[in-house]
Design a protein around this motif. Sequence first.
Motif, short mmCIF file in Angstrom:
data_model
loop_
_atom_site.label_atom_id
_atom_site.label_comp_id
_atom_site.label_asym_id
_atom_site.label_seq_id
_atom_site.Cartn_x
_atom_site.Cartn_y
_atom_site.Cartn_z
N ALA A 127 0.82 -1.21 0.00
CA ALA A 127 0.00 0.00 0.00
C ALA A 127 0.86 1.26 0.00
CB ALA A 127 -0.95 -0.01 1.20
N SER A 128 2.05 1.18 0.53
CA SER A 128 2.96 2.32 0.51
C SER A 128 4.39 1.80 0.63
CB SER A 128 2.66 3.29 1.66
OG SER A 128 2.86 2.66 2.92
N GLY A 129 5.36 2.69 0.30
CA GLY A 129 6.76 2.33 0.46
C GLY A 129 7.30 1.53 -0.70
N THR A 173 9.32 1.85 -5.80
CA THR A 173 8.73 2.67 -4.73
C THR A 173 7.55 3.41 -5.32
OG1 THR A 173 10.91 2.96 -3.74
CG2 THR A 173 9.15 4.44 -3.01
N ARG A 174 6.35 3.15 -4.77
CA ARG A 174 5.17 3.80 -5.33
C ARG A 174 5.15 5.27 -4.93
NH1 ARG A 174 0.05 0.61 -3.55
NH2 ARG A 174 -0.99 2.40 -4.54
N THR A 175 4.58 6.10 -5.78
CA THR A 175 4.57 7.54 -5.54
C THR A 175 3.58 7.91 -4.45
OG1 THR A 175 5.14 7.89 -7.85
CG2 THR A 175 4.25 9.77 -6.65
N ASN A 176 2.39 7.34 -4.49
CA ASN A 176 1.33 7.68 -3.53
C ASN A 176 0.85 6.42 -2.84
OD1 ASN A 176 1.20 10.51 -4.38
ND2 ASN A 176 0.26 9.71 -6.26
N ALA A 177 0.52 6.55 -1.57
CA ALA A 177 -0.05 5.42 -0.83
C ALA A 177 -1.41 5.05 -1.40
CB ALA A 177 -0.17 5.77 0.65
N GLY A 178 -1.78 3.80 -1.28
CA GLY A 178 -3.08 3.34 -1.79
C GLY A 178 -3.32 1.91 -1.37
N SER A 179 -4.07 1.21 -2.13
CA SER A 179 -4.38 -0.18 -1.82
C SER A 179 -3.26 -1.10 -2.26
CB SER A 179 -5.68 -0.60 -2.53
OG SER A 179 -6.75 0.24 -2.16
#
Length: 660
Positions: A127-129, A173-179
């Motif tokens: 979901a993040s990181g 590394t994802r840009t924005n937190a999400g599912s």
Amino acid sequence: MAGNPIVDELEGRVKALLGSKAQFDPVGKKVNPPELEAHLNSTYAPAEGVTLSLKSAKATVGDSLTRGYDSGGDWSISDAWPAKLADLDSGATIVNLGRSGMTVDEIGIHVGALVLQCTVAGGSIPASGAVTVNIPAGVGWRPNRTWTFTGSLAGVPGTLTRTTTATTDLTFTRTNAGSVVPVSGSAPFIVDTQIDRWSTLILGVGRNNVSYDVKGSDASVAEHVIKGTQRLVDHLAPTVRRFLLWGTTTSTAETRGTPGHTTITAINAELASKYPLQFVDLRKYLVERAITDLGLTPTAGDQTAIANDTIPPQLMVPGDTIHLAKTVHPLMASFFEQQLARRDWIAPGKAIPTAPGQVTGVVVSGASKTLLVSWTKPASSPAPTSYELNYRAVGQTAWTSQSSTATSSAITSLANGTAHEVRVRAANGVGYGPWSDVVTGTPNAAVIPPLSGASQSWLAAGLTDADLLASWPSAVSGLNLANSGGAARPVVASESGVRFVRFDGIDDMLHHSSFAGTQPHTRVLRYRLQGTPQANRMLVGSTGTGTGGNSFSTLPAGATNYQINAGTALTSAPPAVPDTAWHTAIVVFNGASSVLAIDGVETVGDAGANAGVGIRLAAFSGSTPSTFTQMDVAALEILPYAADASQRAAIRSLYSSFYS
């Protein structure tokens, strides 16, 4: 003819432009593909279902040689050659996708041609990181370099990072937190910096592969770079693709025979063979022509580099062996613009460039050891940027070459009296034009006129040994050239184009007893010493009295050899050891003061007496000369006025031009 790349390319172009049923029969044909395509492109629309790369959109892809870089880091994008090309091809949008430090595979990832299939650790993007992803082996990564690519994985925006030693395990590394996003198997990472696949491509890659020996899973660096180049070309979308390949360039240290030079020339040769219509040899142009087209004079280091088939150091960023200076980038832009224009791949309305026409109006005139050559600029578009001159002595077969950026040039260090043949041709970015007709000229010793306003002139120029005695008395009234002991008189000689009379230092002298030494007046002497002088005077201004003075020389200090009037020594200290260079000495008698000047070093003395009525050269000033000076004299002239500082400077300049 199947499998011939030239035929395949031509047949593809003909079908694209005339329809899928069109055939190209190469048997017995001899065509120029760029001109053929230019004609067809301007006459016919592509057949239905066939597409062409856009002329109005161009992408430049490569490493720091495209991006623009020096030791201070990346340049402003406006300084590199793609921006300069945009100025020339104003109808097109040109995007610089160069990235400093990248190998061919890293560049492929950067522009979307090499798509990395990523297997996500744990089977999902958190979901993040960050999360580790695994890619297949074989990517040619540059050692000890971290790269971050921006894009998306399984529809999730983020960055993909390769650390300094990683080969297959990268970090997303994802840009924005999400599912949490499940990822089954592998998913492609899609970069944001995608090349416009409809663009006309200008591609130069491989420099960092050579520098860091990066070959991925291939057998050699050259093989790896060729494969990576083909991948980038194949990534273009149109049926018929427009692209220029220039391979890469050698560093100043990569001379003929070194491993780097061998690899780079192998890469460029293979590209030229595989893509004969699209390869352009920028490296060869930079080695052979660029320094002349920039109007630079090659240094010794440049000449050594060119002889060893690598780029001259003067073209490089100072202290850098790989990166070309900012001043070279406009020239690179011009090179590419001309290559695009020849193929009609540039903005509408641009004239197809041509090589210059034949140089005409060649005029060759002789001077001392020199031929002065001028000519008329031939017509061409673009205009000539440089000229090559060839010259040789009549009867010789080998030509000597020199270059010029103007429509005139001087060929120096020639033998006087030897006829030479000269020819000239012009060059621009397209190539060389034809040679001019051969014109002949002969270097000759300068015809040296007397000084303006001189009352008496004694010049060695133009004399022969046979007419020495006959000519001088007619040139200088009352001159008596004699010797005191009956030995051989002075002789006329020449050396390096300078004519002079040689006094051997035994008993020769020039004695002009009837000269009226009234003041004011100026005496000018062009002379040089031969060995160690015996006499302490070079030019004596009196007749028969050692106290009459008015003498000078360049002997060691301490004696009165610099005196201008009786018994008064000047303050200037001559050299301790006389040299054998040519000098101009000027003595000015002005009633109230006197000046002695040797090669611009001047000193002032007393008024000087009017008693001196004669001139002697190369002799002591006694009534019966007993010591003499071993010297050469090219000129002795008398002016009936006191030359001021500006006039003395003008005399020195004139003498230097005649007697150098």
